[in-house]
Design a protein around this motif. Sequence first.
Motif, PDB file in Angstrom:
ATOM      1  N   SER A 127       0.832  -1.212   0.000  1.00  0.00           N
ATOM      2  CA  SER A 127       0.000   0.000   0.000  1.00  0.00           C
ATOM      3  C   SER A 127       0.861   1.254   0.000  1.00  0.00           C
ATOM      4  O   SER A 127       0.414   2.314   0.413  1.00  0.00           O
TER       5      SER A 127
ATOM      6  N   LYS B 133       3.465   4.063  -2.098  1.00  0.00           N
ATOM      7  CA  LYS B 133       3.785   4.650  -3.403  1.00  0.00           C
ATOM      8  C   LYS B 133       5.265   5.054  -3.380  1.00  0.00           C
ATOM      9  O   LYS B 133       5.677   5.843  -2.536  1.00  0.00           O
TER      10      LYS B 133
ATOM     11  N   ARG C  54       8.559   7.041  -3.963  1.00  0.00           N
ATOM     12  CA  ARG C  54       8.819   8.460  -4.229  1.00  0.00           C
ATOM     13  C   ARG C  54      10.209   8.669  -4.818  1.00  0.00           C
ATOM     14  O   ARG C  54      10.373   9.404  -5.773  1.00  0.00           O
TER      15      ARG C  54
ATOM     16  N   GLU D  61       7.262  -0.795 -13.738  1.00  0.00           N
ATOM     17  CA  GLU D  61       6.128  -1.085 -12.871  1.00  0.00           C
ATOM     18  C   GLU D  61       5.328  -2.250 -13.420  1.00  0.00           C
ATOM     19  O   GLU D  61       5.013  -2.290 -14.598  1.00  0.00           O
TER      20      GLU D  61
ATOM     21  N   LYS E 100       2.306   4.414  -9.686  1.00  0.00           N
ATOM     22  CA  LYS E 100       1.830   3.791  -8.446  1.00  0.00           C
ATOM     23  C   LYS E 100       1.805   2.276  -8.644  1.00  0.00           C
ATOM     24  O   LYS E 100       0.750   1.662  -8.712  1.00  0.00           O
TER      25      LYS E 100
ATOM     26  N   ASP F 135       2.126  -1.824  -8.187  1.00  0.00           N
ATOM     27  CA  ASP F 135       1.984  -2.867  -7.179  1.00  0.00           C
ATOM     28  C   ASP F 135       3.349  -3.527  -6.969  1.00  0.00           C
ATOM     29  O   ASP F 135       3.688  -3.938  -5.878  1.00  0.00           O
TER      30      ASP F 135
ATOM     31  N   ALA G 221       9.298   5.314   0.123  1.00  0.00           N
ATOM     32  CA  ALA G 221       7.904   5.319  -0.302  1.00  0.00           C
ATOM     33  C   ALA G 221       7.052   6.007   0.744  1.00  0.00           C
ATOM     34  O   ALA G 221       7.460   6.186   1.887  1.00  0.00           O
TER      35      ALA G 221
ATOM     36  N   LEU H 276      -0.227   5.125   0.775  1.00  0.00           N
ATOM     37  CA  LEU H 276      -1.341   5.624  -0.028  1.00  0.00           C
ATOM     38  C   LEU H 276      -2.564   5.788   0.857  1.00  0.00           C
ATOM     39  O   LEU H 276      -2.829   4.955   1.718  1.00  0.00           O
TER      40      LEU H 276
ATOM     41  N   ARG I 174      -6.607   6.129   0.694  1.00  0.00           N
ATOM     42  CA  ARG I 174      -7.754   5.934  -0.210  1.00  0.00           C
ATOM     43  C   ARG I 174      -9.023   6.328   0.537  1.00  0.00           C
ATOM     44  O   ARG I 174      -9.227   5.932   1.672  1.00  0.00           O
TER      45      ARG I 174
END
Length: 152
Positions: A67, A69, A71, A89, A118, A120, A143, A146, A148
């Motif tokens: 979960s 992202k 950077r 990715e 983004k 997985d 990272a 995220l 949601r």
Amino acid sequence: MVLVMNVKNQAVSEYEGEGFYFNSFALFNGQYLAVGAAGIYVIGAASKDGSSNIDAELKTGQLAMGSAKPRDVYLAGKSDGRMLVTLSENEDTPNNAKVDYLLETLGFDRAKVPRGMKPDYLQVGIKNVAGSDFDLDGVEIYAEGLTRKKKG
């Protein structure tokens, strides 16, 4: 193609291309030797293979991001030239981030993850440009979590 295993840490390296017709390697009197049907060769540091640049590339495995992202990707080491960092990715087409990293001094340099990426799973590839010499000490991925929002 030649596969070489470091028995201390069980790391495997793969060499391929013209001229890699070796069936064994040895360390003898402080020099690395490669043996093949054509004879015994001393393997040493060089900036060229004949008149050709020595190209090198490495890739990590697919790293699960969960979960988070990604950077930034930080490279630790040094190089005497330009390096190309490739971020792939989910086993799709790679996004390239060019990095002039760590010229002549040991340290860190950053490859910024492209906006909107983004994954997985993330794979980091590192390749020298124009045969530049490099030492890579580590790769770190930073990272952020995220967030949601639920539709309600």
